[in-house]
Design a protein around this motif. Structure first.
Motif, mmCIF file in Angstrom:
data_model
loop_
_atom_site.group_PDB
_atom_site.id
_atom_site.type_symbol
_atom_site.label_atom_id
_atom_site.label_comp_id
_atom_site.label_asym_id
_atom_site.label_seq_id
_atom_site.Cartn_x
_atom_site.Cartn_y
_atom_site.Cartn_z
ATOM 1 N N ARG A 121 1.056 -0.888 0.206
ATOM 2 C CA ARG A 121 -0.006 -0.220 -0.341
ATOM 3 C C ARG A 121 0.752 1.643 -0.209
ATOM 4 N NH1 ARG A 121 -5.302 -1.155 1.159
ATOM 5 N NH2 ARG A 121 -5.614 0.918 0.923
ATOM 6 N N VAL A 122 2.162 1.091 0.655
ATOM 7 C CA VAL A 122 3.135 2.500 0.283
ATOM 8 C C VAL A 122 3.613 2.682 -1.033
ATOM 9 C CG1 VAL A 122 5.155 3.511 1.399
ATOM 10 C CG2 VAL A 122 3.523 2.122 3.058
ATOM 11 N N VAL A 123 3.906 1.295 -1.520
ATOM 12 C CA VAL A 123 4.754 1.446 -2.575
ATOM 13 C C VAL A 123 3.445 2.091 -3.343
ATOM 14 C CG1 VAL A 123 5.188 0.168 -5.356
ATOM 15 C CG2 VAL A 123 6.295 -0.159 -2.149
ATOM 16 N N ALA A 124 1.966 2.011 -3.516
ATOM 17 C CA ALA A 124 1.281 2.415 -4.669
ATOM 18 C C ALA A 124 0.839 3.649 -4.481
ATOM 19 C CB ALA A 124 -0.520 1.356 -4.381
ATOM 20 N N THR A 125 1.036 4.044 -2.974
ATOM 21 C CA THR A 125 0.677 5.155 -2.552
ATOM 22 C C THR A 125 1.450 6.372 -3.094
ATOM 23 O OG1 THR A 125 -0.933 4.925 -0.565
ATOM 24 C CG2 THR A 125 0.069 6.607 -0.499
ATOM 25 N N ALA A 126 2.632 6.368 -2.762
ATOM 26 C CA ALA A 126 4.064 6.446 -3.300
ATOM 27 C C ALA A 126 3.777 7.231 -4.898
ATOM 28 C CB ALA A 126 5.437 6.412 -2.358
ATOM 29 N N ARG A 127 3.827 5.871 -5.358
ATOM 30 C CA ARG A 127 3.767 6.005 -6.785
ATOM 31 C C ARG A 127 2.194 6.595 -7.424
ATOM 32 N NH1 ARG A 127 5.343 -0.206 -8.434
ATOM 33 N NH2 ARG A 127 7.714 0.021 -8.241
ATOM 34 N N GLU A 128 1.789 6.580 -6.612
ATOM 35 C CA GLU A 128 0.226 7.313 -7.438
ATOM 36 C C GLU A 128 0.486 9.147 -7.015
ATOM 37 O OE1 GLU A 128 -2.674 6.089 -4.808
ATOM 38 O OE2 GLU A 128 -3.494 3.932 -5.784
ATOM 39 N N ARG A 129 1.514 9.236 -6.051
ATOM 40 C CA ARG A 129 1.363 10.671 -5.631
ATOM 41 C C ARG A 129 2.925 11.323 -6.604
ATOM 42 N NH1 ARG A 129 1.658 11.771 0.585
ATOM 43 N NH2 ARG A 129 -0.724 10.334 1.309
ATOM 44 N N GLY A 130 3.377 10.607 -7.859
ATOM 45 C CA GLY A 130 4.004 10.820 -8.527
ATOM 46 C C GLY A 130 5.930 10.476 -8.061
ATOM 47 N N HIS A 131 5.434 9.314 -7.122
ATOM 48 C CA HIS A 131 7.755 9.225 -6.904
ATOM 49 C C HIS A 131 7.792 8.037 -7.161
ATOM 50 C CE1 HIS A 131 6.682 12.369 -3.301
ATOM 51 N NE2 HIS A 131 6.315 11.690 -3.126
ATOM 52 N N ASP A 132 9.286 8.371 -7.777
ATOM 53 C CA ASP A 132 10.273 7.179 -8.219
ATOM 54 C C ASP A 132 9.904 6.110 -5.999
ATOM 55 O OD1 ASP A 132 11.947 5.120 -8.936
ATOM 56 O OD2 ASP A 132 13.669 6.794 -8.790
ATOM 57 N N VAL A 133 9.446 5.460 -6.651
ATOM 58 C CA VAL A 133 9.219 4.084 -6.003
ATOM 59 C C VAL A 133 10.429 2.240 -6.035
ATOM 60 C CG1 VAL A 133 7.893 2.920 -4.075
ATOM 61 C CG2 VAL A 133 7.343 5.159 -5.348
ATOM 62 N N VAL A 134 11.107 2.190 -5.099
ATOM 63 C CA VAL A 134 11.400 0.553 -5.011
ATOM 64 C C VAL A 134 11.172 -0.411 -4.014
ATOM 65 C CG1 VAL A 134 13.923 -0.337 -5.633
ATOM 66 C CG2 VAL A 134 13.522 1.702 -6.430
ATOM 67 N N ALA A 135 10.843 -1.181 -4.787
ATOM 68 C CA ALA A 135 9.875 -1.807 -3.161
ATOM 69 C C ALA A 135 11.278 -3.153 -2.911
ATOM 70 C CB ALA A 135 8.887 -2.827 -4.192
ATOM 71 N N LEU A 136 11.860 -3.048 -1.691
ATOM 72 C CA LEU A 136 13.166 -4.358 -1.829
ATOM 73 C C LEU A 136 12.012 -5.646 -0.775
ATOM 74 C CD1 LEU A 136 15.571 -2.158 0.263
ATOM 75 C CD2 LEU A 136 14.992 -2.845 -1.943
ATOM 76 N N SER A 137 12.422 -6.308 -1.838
ATOM 77 C CA SER A 137 12.277 -7.971 -1.236
ATOM 78 C C SER A 137 13.104 -8.812 -2.178
ATOM 79 C CB SER A 137 10.616 -7.971 -1.582
ATOM 80 O OG SER A 137 10.600 -8.208 -3.153
ATOM 81 N N ARG A 138 13.402 -10.206 -1.102
ATOM 82 C CA ARG A 138 14.207 -11.153 -1.269
ATOM 83 C C ARG A 138 13.858 -11.673 -2.768
ATOM 84 N NH1 ARG A 138 13.531 -14.914 3.137
ATOM 85 N NH2 ARG A 138 11.305 -13.852 3.226
ATOM 86 N N SER A 139 12.555 -11.504 -3.377
ATOM 87 C CA SER A 139 12.481 -11.665 -5.013
ATOM 88 C C SER A 139 12.867 -10.558 -6.164
ATOM 89 C CB SER A 139 11.387 -11.766 -4.631
ATOM 90 O OG SER A 139 9.841 -10.611 -5.178
ATOM 91 N N SER A 140 13.072 -9.787 -5.658
ATOM 92 C CA SER A 140 14.221 -8.372 -5.908
ATOM 93 C C SER A 140 15.561 -8.975 -5.821
ATOM 94 C CB SER A 140 13.464 -6.783 -5.632
ATOM 95 O OG SER A 140 13.734 -6.368 -4.710
ATOM 96 N N GLY A 141 16.187 -9.282 -5.489
ATOM 97 C CA GLY A 141 17.048 -9.483 -5.216
ATOM 98 C C GLY A 141 17.984 -8.757 -3.909
ATOM 99 N N THR A 142 17.283 -8.754 -2.796
ATOM 100 C CA THR A 142 16.926 -7.888 -1.918
ATOM 101 C C THR A 142 16.253 -9.572 -0.174
ATOM 102 O OG1 THR A 142 15.733 -6.348 -1.538
ATOM 103 C CG2 THR A 142 17.891 -5.398 -2.795
ATOM 104 N N ASP A 143 18.352 -8.811 0.648
ATOM 105 C CA ASP A 143 17.745 -9.727 1.186
ATOM 106 C C ASP A 143 18.255 -8.670 2.759
ATOM 107 O OD1 ASP A 143 16.844 -11.584 3.802
ATOM 108 O OD2 ASP A 143 17.914 -12.344 3.038
ATOM 109 N N ALA A 144 17.273 -7.426 3.809
ATOM 110 C CA ALA A 144 17.615 -7.054 4.900
ATOM 111 C C ALA A 144 18.215 -7.501 5.596
ATOM 112 C CB ALA A 144 16.086 -5.973 4.371
ATOM 113 N N ALA A 145 16.885 -8.668 6.060
ATOM 114 C CA ALA A 145 17.795 -9.386 7.200
ATOM 115 C C ALA A 145 19.875 -9.729 7.107
ATOM 116 C CB ALA A 145 17.480 -11.284 7.095
ATOM 117 N N SER A 146 20.171 -10.340 5.598
ATOM 118 C CA SER A 146 21.489 -10.361 5.477
ATOM 119 C C SER A 146 22.169 -9.050 5.024
ATOM 120 C CB SER A 146 21.619 -12.081 4.611
ATOM 121 O OG SER A 146 20.952 -11.508 3.151
#
Length: 251
Positions: free
Chosen positions: A15-40
């Motif tokens: 929801r944060v990603v969608a809201t930020a994009r609706e406002r015209g921001h350049d948004v990056v959604a971090l997740s392990r599926s995108s190749g990033t892992d905050a835990a490691s």
């Protein structure tokens, strides 16, 4: 503005990603599926390069205090370190109303997360919110022993995820503010009643007893410790309105 959302594919993060994009921001959604892992920490530095702000909506599905604390200490420390390396100017963290008054179970991790953020070198904002309306669905799924479902006794003032997402983006667009004003839903609800209503709305009624959880955490859930204070902001979306959107579904 370039906004990076940690946990960007999760319940709140989407929801944060969608809201930020609706406002015209350049948004990056971090997740392990995108190749990033905050835990490691894998991939974080590259993913955060050129980011103006990071919004942390990461979550872990556990009630175990040690597991929760280990997760939030690792992910928060790795995010803050990567942000410092690439010069991110603002870290926004999503937390829970009064988690420090009931630092048990899952909330142990949120207290640890807040401590790292407030003691870190990256300018920060922390938004504490009450439970989402979707908490009823989560408890319906998780609170069971064999075939028997039960509902923990808890006083809560649930808030709409959409309102939380909008507030997080508001804060991301602004300067670091420290502890932001808490955000809660418009009125108090019984978690047991919410779980039963969710079951009926999705065609899965039946006997769901209300059970008081043991220990200090259970008492905190029942005695109002987790309710917002008088100075908290109140959203407008009610649990009943959220439930109406589910009528006839089989979620």
């Amino acid at each position: 503005m370039r906004i990076v959302v940690a946990g960007g594919t999760g319940l709140a993060g989407r929801r944060v990603v969608a809201t930020a994009r609706e406002r015209g921001h350049d948004v990056v959604a971090l997740s392990r599926s995108s190749g990033t892992d905050a835990a490691s920490g894998a991939g974080l530095r590259d993913a955060l390069t050129n980011a103006d702000v990071v919004v942390d909506t990461l979550n872990v599905a556990t009630l175990d205090a040690r597991e929760s604390e280990e997760f939030f200490r690792a992910t928060t420390a790795n995010l803050l370190a990567a942000e410092g390396d690439v010069g991110v100017a603002h870290h926004v963290a999503l937390s829970i109303v009064n988690c420090d008054r009931a630092p048990y179970g899952y909330y142990t991790g949120k207290v640890a997360q807040e401590s790292l953020v407030t003691q870190g070198e990256v300018p920060w904002t922390i938004l504490r919110v009450t439970q989402f309306h979707d908490f009823a669905a989560q408890m319906f799924t998780q609170a069971r022993v064999g075939p028997l479902r039960f509902a923990p006794r808890m006083r809560t003032q649930p808030v709409a995820i959409g309102e939380v997402a909008a507030r997080l983006v508001d804060l991301a667009e602004a300067a670091p503010a420290g502890r932001a004003t808490d955000l809660a839903g418009p009125r108090e609800e019984s978690l047991a009643a919410m779980v039963r209503a969710y079951a009926r709305a999705t065609g899965r009624g039946g006997w769901i007893p209300a059970v008081p959880l043991p220990g200090r955490f259970g008492r905190a859930q029942r005695d109002g410790t987790m309710l917002p204070g008088p100075d908290a902001d109140r959203g407008t979306g009610t649990f009943g309105q959220w439930l109406a959107t589910l009528s006839g579904s089989r979620a």
